[in-house]
Enzyme design. Structure first.
Site, mmCIF file in Angstrom:
data_model
loop_
_atom_site.group_PDB
_atom_site.id
_atom_site.type_symbol
_atom_site.label_atom_id
_atom_site.label_comp_id
_atom_site.label_asym_id
_atom_site.label_seq_id
_atom_site.Cartn_x
_atom_site.Cartn_y
_atom_site.Cartn_z
ATOM 1 N N HIS A 24 0.823 -1.186 -0.119
ATOM 2 C CA HIS A 24 -0.009 -0.083 -0.047
ATOM 3 C C HIS A 24 0.973 1.197 -0.257
ATOM 4 O O HIS A 24 0.589 2.400 -0.741
ATOM 5 C CB HIS A 24 -0.860 0.022 1.334
ATOM 6 C CG HIS A 24 -1.779 -1.022 1.317
ATOM 7 N ND1 HIS A 24 -1.811 -2.168 2.238
ATOM 8 C CD2 HIS A 24 -2.947 -1.279 0.784
ATOM 9 C CE1 HIS A 24 -2.706 -2.983 2.106
ATOM 10 N NE2 HIS A 24 -3.473 -2.664 1.281
ATOM 11 N N GLY A 43 -3.687 -2.053 -7.279
ATOM 12 C CA GLY A 43 -2.463 -3.046 -7.563
ATOM 13 C C GLY A 43 -2.818 -3.941 -8.312
ATOM 14 O O GLY A 43 -3.907 -4.367 -8.336
#
Ligand code: AMP
Length: 304
Positions: free
Chosen positions: A34, A147
């Site tokens: 993250h 992602g």
């Protein structure tokens, strides 16, 4: 960095925030994967733009209550990570405000959500696209970062943005891995020491399959068989799916054809109680050499 919980305050803050406004949605329990998405957002926003991170553990995308209950909640540490990685605003709304008790609207994706994680987690992607629709409406970002670890999710979000006409550029970010290759995930914390040790075999297997494809193996049933055998050597592992798909349309491929759309190997498995997913791009096969041209070699070429 500010943290806001209230939806209307967040709307006000975002409407006057300097653009580009780059949004990184998360469910918290943040890790270096993250952090990398947020740092990337910071770079793209520049010094003058705005980076917003949402931390919202979305109950609608968990179809097993236990999975939701066991999901780690680490808001304070998450805020520290967001600040260090360059976020300007953290948005952490409460469930009651996002989903009022008589809330009756949801968004459903009807083509790309049927297989892979969508098959084993009914309602999951409806939960994902519904919460993102809400967050996109509240924050109105110019860009949003996702992602590649969650490949199917990334493809579905691109479709959501296109089909619902959100004026948002979707930025994809490569999977961030631990030193031994395991894809970083909030769920990794749930692995026991022994499970964690063997989990690196997932990426090892993906890379071995990729190497076989690079060496010319184009039959996906052979590659899938090899992948399954590799994953089955992991103690305590139960496979959910192993698939080779066209990476954009998410449809199965029989062959890795030369120069066509890129194929992707996608896997999901449980190690003990913990569900892990990963994926890798498979290279298109090298084009076959052109057929031997007899006219050219016999010197007659110019007569034709
Ligand atoms: P999550 O909090 O799991 O919903 O993830 C929030 C975002 O971080 C999603 O876009 C994920 O794809 C992304 N993400 C999670 N883990 C990784 C990773 N290891 N590498 C890159 N992106 C990731």
């Amino acid at each position: 960095m500010r943290t806001l919980e209230d939806i209307s305050l967040m709307q006000q803050a975002c409407s006057s925030a300097p653009k580009p406004l780059i949004f990184v949605p998360t469910m918290g329990a943040l890790h270096q994967g993250h952090a990398s998405l947020i740092s990337h957002a910071r770079k793209r926003a520049g010094e003058n733009g705005t980076v917003v991170v949402s931390i919202f553990l979305n109950p609608k995308q968990f179809h097993v209550a236990k999975d939701f209950d066991l999901y780690p909640r680490t808001l304070q540490a998450d805020q520290v990570l967001c600040k260090k990685s360059g976020a300007d605003v953290v948005f952490s709304p409460c469930v009651k405000e996002i989903y009022p008790l008589d809330s009756s609207i949801k968004v459903v994706e009807g083509e790309l959500s049927g297989n892979l994680c969508g098959a084993s987690r009914p309602g999951h992607f409806s939960g994902v696209v519904t919460i993102l629709t809400k967050l996109f409406n509240i924050i109105a970002p110019t860009h949003a970062v996702f992602g590649e670890k969650d490949w199917q999710q990334l493809i579905i979000i691109r479709r959501l943005v296109r089909d619902l006409h959100f004026p948002i550029e979707v930025i994809s970010h490569p999977t961030v891995r631990e030193e031994d290759g395991l894809a970083m995930s909030s769920r990794n914390k749930r692995l026991s020491k022994t499970e964690r040790k063997v989990a690196c075999k997932i990426y090892e297997t993906l890379r071995e399959v990729r190497a076989r494809a690079l060496n010319g193996e184009s039959d996906t049933s052979v590659l899938l068989d090899f992948a399954r055998k590799g994953l089955m050597t992991i103690p305590e592992a139960t496979i959910d799916y192993v698939e080779i798909l066209d990476e954009q349309r998410l449809q199965p491929l029989k062959k890795l054809a030369p120069g066509t759309t890129v194929a992707r190997l996608l896997v999901a498995l449980n190690i003990g109680e913990t569900r892990l997913i990963d994926n890798i791009a498979l290279p298109p096969q090298p084009s076959p050499p052109p057929p031997h041209d007899q006219h050219e070699t016999s010197g007659l070429r110019n007569e034709y």
